[in-house]
Design a protein around this motif. Sequence first.
Motif, PDB file in Angstrom:
ATOM      1  N   ASP A 130       0.951  -1.133  -0.086  1.00 42.31           N
ATOM      2  CA  ASP A 130      -0.034  -0.027  -0.075  1.00 42.31           C
ATOM      3  C   ASP A 130       0.958   1.167   0.037  1.00 42.31           C
ATOM      4  O   ASP A 130       2.024   1.030   0.309  1.00 42.31           O
ATOM      5  CB  ASP A 130      -0.793  -0.068   1.315  1.00 42.31           C
ATOM      6  CG  ASP A 130      -2.072  -0.967   1.247  1.00 42.31           C
ATOM      7  OD1 ASP A 130      -2.260  -1.562   0.298  1.00 42.31           O
ATOM      8  OD2 ASP A 130      -2.186  -1.631   2.440  1.00 42.31           O
ATOM      9  N   TYR A 131       0.243   2.296  -0.230  1.00 37.85           N
ATOM     10  CA  TYR A 131       1.031   3.664  -0.516  1.00 37.85           C
ATOM     11  C   TYR A 131       0.109   4.575   0.434  1.00 37.85           C
ATOM     12  O   TYR A 131      -1.122   4.688   0.352  1.00 37.85           O
ATOM     13  CB  TYR A 131       1.102   4.290  -1.607  1.00 37.85           C
ATOM     14  CG  TYR A 131       1.684   5.587  -1.639  1.00 37.85           C
ATOM     15  CD1 TYR A 131       2.731   5.765  -1.773  1.00 37.85           C
ATOM     16  CD2 TYR A 131       0.957   6.800  -1.992  1.00 37.85           C
ATOM     17  CE1 TYR A 131       3.686   7.058  -1.576  1.00 37.85           C
ATOM     18  CE2 TYR A 131       1.461   8.124  -1.955  1.00 37.85           C
ATOM     19  CZ  TYR A 131       2.647   8.242  -1.544  1.00 37.85           C
ATOM     20  OH  TYR A 131       3.385   9.476  -1.660  1.00 37.85           O
ATOM     21  N   VAL A 132       0.701   5.181   1.327  1.00 36.83           N
ATOM     22  CA  VAL A 132       0.091   6.312   2.150  1.00 36.83           C
ATOM     23  C   VAL A 132       0.943   7.896   2.095  1.00 36.83           C
ATOM     24  O   VAL A 132       2.225   7.866   2.125  1.00 36.83           O
ATOM     25  CB  VAL A 132       0.145   5.792   3.897  1.00 36.83           C
ATOM     26  CG1 VAL A 132      -0.268   7.040   4.549  1.00 36.83           C
ATOM     27  CG2 VAL A 132      -0.582   4.824   4.085  1.00 36.83           C
ATOM     28  N   SER A 133       0.183   8.755   1.711  1.00 38.00           N
ATOM     29  CA  SER A 133       0.918  10.004   1.529  1.00 38.00           C
ATOM     30  C   SER A 133       1.462  10.560   2.929  1.00 38.00           C
ATOM     31  O   SER A 133       0.940   9.973   3.593  1.00 38.00           O
ATOM     32  CB  SER A 133      -0.056  11.048   0.733  1.00 38.00           C
ATOM     33  OG  SER A 133      -1.312  11.156   2.011  1.00 38.00           O
ATOM     34  N   LYS A 134       2.188  11.468   2.848  1.00 35.87           N
ATOM     35  CA  LYS A 134       2.550  12.103   3.914  1.00 35.87           C
ATOM     36  C   LYS A 134       1.571  12.803   4.952  1.00 35.87           C
ATOM     37  O   LYS A 134       1.611  12.623   5.859  1.00 35.87           O
ATOM     38  CB  LYS A 134       3.951  13.215   3.507  1.00 35.87           C
ATOM     39  CG  LYS A 134       4.439  13.782   4.637  1.00 35.87           C
ATOM     40  CD  LYS A 134       5.719  14.636   4.420  1.00 35.87           C
ATOM     41  CE  LYS A 134       5.077  15.721   3.763  1.00 35.87           C
ATOM     42  NZ  LYS A 134       6.294  16.512   3.613  1.00 35.87           N
ATOM     43  N   ASP A 135       0.710  13.569   3.970  1.00 39.04           N
ATOM     44  CA  ASP A 135      -0.126  14.117   4.671  1.00 39.04           C
ATOM     45  C   ASP A 135      -1.343  13.209   5.613  1.00 39.04           C
ATOM     46  O   ASP A 135      -1.911  13.547   6.459  1.00 39.04           O
ATOM     47  CB  ASP A 135      -1.170  14.916   3.763  1.00 39.04           C
ATOM     48  CG  ASP A 135      -0.137  16.188   3.159  1.00 39.04           C
ATOM     49  OD1 ASP A 135       0.888  16.475   3.866  1.00 39.04           O
ATOM     50  OD2 ASP A 135      -0.504  16.531   2.160  1.00 39.04           O
ATOM     51  N   ALA A 136      -1.670  12.043   4.685  1.00 37.04           N
ATOM     52  CA  ALA A 136      -2.405  11.065   5.407  1.00 37.04           C
ATOM     53  C   ALA A 136      -1.822  10.453   6.732  1.00 37.04           C
ATOM     54  O   ALA A 136      -2.491  10.322   7.905  1.00 37.04           O
ATOM     55  CB  ALA A 136      -2.846  10.074   4.410  1.00 37.04           C
ATOM     56  N   ALA A 137      -0.598  10.449   6.553  1.00 37.63           N
ATOM     57  CA  ALA A 137       0.114   9.568   7.773  1.00 37.63           C
ATOM     58  C   ALA A 137       0.259  10.839   8.938  1.00 37.63           C
ATOM     59  O   ALA A 137       0.133  10.250  10.083  1.00 37.63           O
ATOM     60  CB  ALA A 137       1.485   9.255   7.403  1.00 37.63           C
ATOM     61  N   ARG A 138       0.335  12.080   8.530  1.00 37.83           N
ATOM     62  CA  ARG A 138       0.378  12.816   9.542  1.00 37.83           C
ATOM     63  C   ARG A 138      -0.729  12.993  10.393  1.00 37.83           C
ATOM     64  O   ARG A 138      -0.884  13.184  11.801  1.00 37.83           O
ATOM     65  CB  ARG A 138       1.025  14.214   8.897  1.00 37.83           C
ATOM     66  CG  ARG A 138       1.053  15.521  10.248  1.00 37.83           C
ATOM     67  CD  ARG A 138       1.770  16.598   9.387  1.00 37.83           C
ATOM     68  NE  ARG A 138       3.248  16.439   9.358  1.00 37.83           N
ATOM     69  CZ  ARG A 138       4.026  16.738   8.441  1.00 37.83           C
ATOM     70  NH1 ARG A 138       3.562  17.434   7.414  1.00 37.83           N
ATOM     71  NH2 ARG A 138       5.336  16.442   8.250  1.00 37.83           N
ATOM     72  N   LYS A 139      -1.960  13.211   9.597  1.00 35.25           N
ATOM     73  CA  LYS A 139      -3.194  13.242  10.283  1.00 35.25           C
ATOM     74  C   LYS A 139      -3.618  11.885  11.107  1.00 35.25           C
ATOM     75  O   LYS A 139      -4.102  12.267  12.245  1.00 35.25           O
ATOM     76  CB  LYS A 139      -4.212  13.211   8.967  1.00 35.25           C
ATOM     77  CG  LYS A 139      -4.636  14.811   8.272  1.00 35.25           C
ATOM     78  CD  LYS A 139      -5.557  14.597   7.070  1.00 35.25           C
ATOM     79  CE  LYS A 139      -5.480  15.689   6.495  1.00 35.25           C
ATOM     80  NZ  LYS A 139      -6.378  15.808   5.178  1.00 35.25           N
ATOM     81  N   ALA A 140      -3.317  10.765  10.490  1.00 30.79           N
ATOM     82  CA  ALA A 140      -3.478   9.548  11.500  1.00 30.79           C
ATOM     83  C   ALA A 140      -2.563   9.788  12.838  1.00 30.79           C
ATOM     84  O   ALA A 140      -2.986   9.379  13.793  1.00 30.79           O
ATOM     85  CB  ALA A 140      -3.003   8.314  10.806  1.00 30.79           C
TER      86      ALA A 140
END
Length: 177
Positions: A140-150
Amino acid sequence: MGKILGIGLWVCIVTLGAVYGSIYLATAPAGPSDEAKKPALELVRGEPITIPVLAGGDVQGYFLTRISFMMDKEKIKGQKLPVTEMMTDELFTLLVGNKMVDIANVGAFDVMAFRDKVKTEMNARLGEGMVDQVMIEQLDYVSKDAARKAADGAPGAMAKTTVVEGEKVEEKPASGH
């Protein structure tokens, strides 16, 4: 009349027995099957790893991956270095160094080419014939922004792009010894 029928029956039985025996003896024994020629394989579970995606000197996102291997059981015994750590290092090299996945066009990702590349590179590094099969459990790929929000505790599931639908790899239950 009874003797003639008895002799005829006897001749039929002897003839059928001779034909059956000659066919049985003329048939070559089956050679070893392809399954018997294959080496004994063992599942080596990969670790779940997070690989950063770098572009322009900055982290753009992360690959979340878990890849397992079917490996030759006899050759694994001869390894001096931990196989799982070597697999992790090779996956970092392939996913970070070679840019095999274009995040902008995930649909164009060639799963078979990726598996072949991983298998070829692992066999080159560990020894020819070591890896028989590559199983992608998660990619899977997670964007930096999505990881930061999580990480900041945003409600809901983390937004991710599934590059490959994972295969279910079942572990053998541990023996009670």
